[in-house]
Design an enzyme around this catalytic site. Structure first.
Site, mmCIF file in Angstrom:
data_model
loop_
_atom_site.group_PDB
_atom_site.id
_atom_site.type_symbol
_atom_site.label_atom_id
_atom_site.label_comp_id
_atom_site.label_asym_id
_atom_site.label_seq_id
_atom_site.Cartn_x
_atom_site.Cartn_y
_atom_site.Cartn_z
ATOM 1 N N ASP A 46 1.022 -1.247 0.198
ATOM 2 C CA ASP A 46 0.032 -0.102 -0.127
ATOM 3 C C ASP A 46 0.976 1.135 -0.036
ATOM 4 O OD1 ASP A 46 0.856 -0.108 2.589
ATOM 5 O OD2 ASP A 46 -1.116 -0.076 3.567
ATOM 6 N N SER A 47 2.285 1.173 -0.022
ATOM 7 C CA SER A 47 3.206 2.200 -0.254
ATOM 8 C C SER A 47 2.823 2.558 -1.719
ATOM 9 C CB SER A 47 4.590 1.556 -0.138
ATOM 10 O OG SER A 47 4.926 0.721 -0.996
ATOM 11 N N ASP A 85 -1.068 -6.026 -0.467
ATOM 12 C CA ASP A 85 -1.285 -5.607 0.979
ATOM 13 C C ASP A 85 -2.733 -5.169 1.051
ATOM 14 O OD1 ASP A 85 0.565 -5.014 2.497
ATOM 15 O OD2 ASP A 85 1.248 -3.106 2.238
ATOM 16 N N LYS A 115 -1.262 -9.511 2.871
ATOM 17 C CA LYS A 115 -0.388 -8.946 4.091
ATOM 18 C C LYS A 115 -1.248 -8.007 4.581
ATOM 19 C CE LYS A 115 3.226 -6.113 3.527
ATOM 20 N NZ LYS A 115 2.928 -4.805 4.381
ATOM 21 N N GLU A 117 -1.405 -5.568 8.448
ATOM 22 C CA GLU A 117 -0.599 -5.156 9.781
ATOM 23 C C GLU A 117 -1.104 -5.335 10.883
ATOM 24 O OE1 GLU A 117 0.031 -0.709 8.725
ATOM 25 O OE2 GLU A 117 0.988 -1.193 6.965
ATOM 26 N N GLU A 184 9.417 -4.082 10.326
ATOM 27 C CA GLU A 184 9.656 -2.839 9.915
ATOM 28 C C GLU A 184 10.070 -1.988 10.903
ATOM 29 O OE1 GLU A 184 6.891 -1.243 7.149
ATOM 30 O OE2 GLU A 184 8.087 0.793 6.860
#
Ligand code: KIV
Length: 277
Positions: A46-47, A85, A115, A117, A184
């Site tokens: 999602d970057s 993501d 993925k 978080e 991270e």
């Protein structure tokens, strides 16, 4: 190269002590280059909110964005394990939401795995998604979707309490079936300890060489994204400069009339042409 990477490749690498490589991609052409270079995994992170869409953070990224870019990347990916993501608020509200949205990323976004978080707090979501047959990569430490809770993009796990919580988070996501976990912005010694405690691979970004693998944002490592270059990034090329030079060359040649040349043009027969005058 030439062999599809799967969650089993990840598990085997952990068991054999082989390092795993992951890079982000957000479009077909870049994915194809990265895949052909032989990376183990491509992450549609999602970057893309920062790198592609120009947002300050990943908060505004939507499911539609992830599906759109996931599908493009999947068309350029053959051998790499494609992880997509789950964007902010696509899994936090309920387990049902998480399951529906993970399914959409597989069915519409071409993902091999998703993925998300968080650690202990997203255990019910990870359990439900993996039980539905969707592989999950967890992501702990500095999780960018929580940037407002952290008060900025800061290294996590520096106090005893925070470090213990990180170990607990890592063990919890492993327990409910995550096949890997991204660490991270975690102190290197803590990331190494977490890696030793887990039987699933850790993929580090700003977490030192003790992780089982590494991930970077492709535009960072190729020197194409200059808004902010984190300390943990190594620029393997300065493609931003190469691109600017090429674009200056194009502007100069078009301005001077030296591009296009004859070899760049199409022909029409003189007979036809004559009749037009
Ligand atoms: O969105 C992303 O690119 C990521 C990596 C930085 C791990 O989550």
């Amino acid at each position: 190269m030439g062999k599809k990477n799967t969650v089993l490749t990840f598990q085997q690498a952990k068991e054999e002590g082989k390092k795993l490589t992951m890079l982000t991609a957000y479009d077909y052409s870049t994915a194809k280059l990265i895949d052909e270079a032989g990376v183990n995994s491509i992450l549609v992170g999602d970057s893309l909110g920062n790198v592609i869409l120009g947002y300050d953070d990943t908060i505004p990224v939507t499911m539609e964005d992830m599906i759109h870019h996931g599908a493009a990347v999947s068309r350029g990916t053959k051998d790499a394990l494609l992880v997509v993501d789950m964007p902010f608020m696509s899994y936090q509200v309920s387990v049902e939401d998480a399951l529906i949205n993970a399914g959409r990323l597989m069915k519409e976004g071409g993902a091999d795995a998703v993925k998300l978080e968080g650690g202990v707090r997203v255990v019910p979501q990870i359990k439900a998604i993996t039980e539905a047959g969707i592989p999950v990569c967890a992501h702990i430490g500095m999780t960018p979707q929580s940037v407002n809770t952290f008060g900025g993009f800061k290294v996590q796990g520096k106090t005893e309490e925070a470090a213990k919580q990180m170990i607990e988070d890592a063990l919890a996501v492993q327990e409910v079936g995550a096949f890997a976990v991204v660490l991270e912005c975690v102190p290197a010694a803590l990331a190494e300890l977490v890696t030793k405690k887990l039987s699933i691979p850790t993929i580090g970004i700003g977490a030192g060489a003790g992780c089982d693998g590494q991930v970077l944002v492709y535009a960072d490592m190729l020197g194409m994204y200059s808004d902010f270059v984190p300390k943990f990034v190594k620029q393997y090329a300065k493609l931003g400069d190469v691109m600017k030079d090429a674009i200056h060359g194009y502007i100069d040649e078009v301005s001077q009339g030296s591009f296009p040349k004859e070899e760049h043009t199409f022909k029409i027969s003189d007979d036809v042409l004559e009749k037009l005058y």
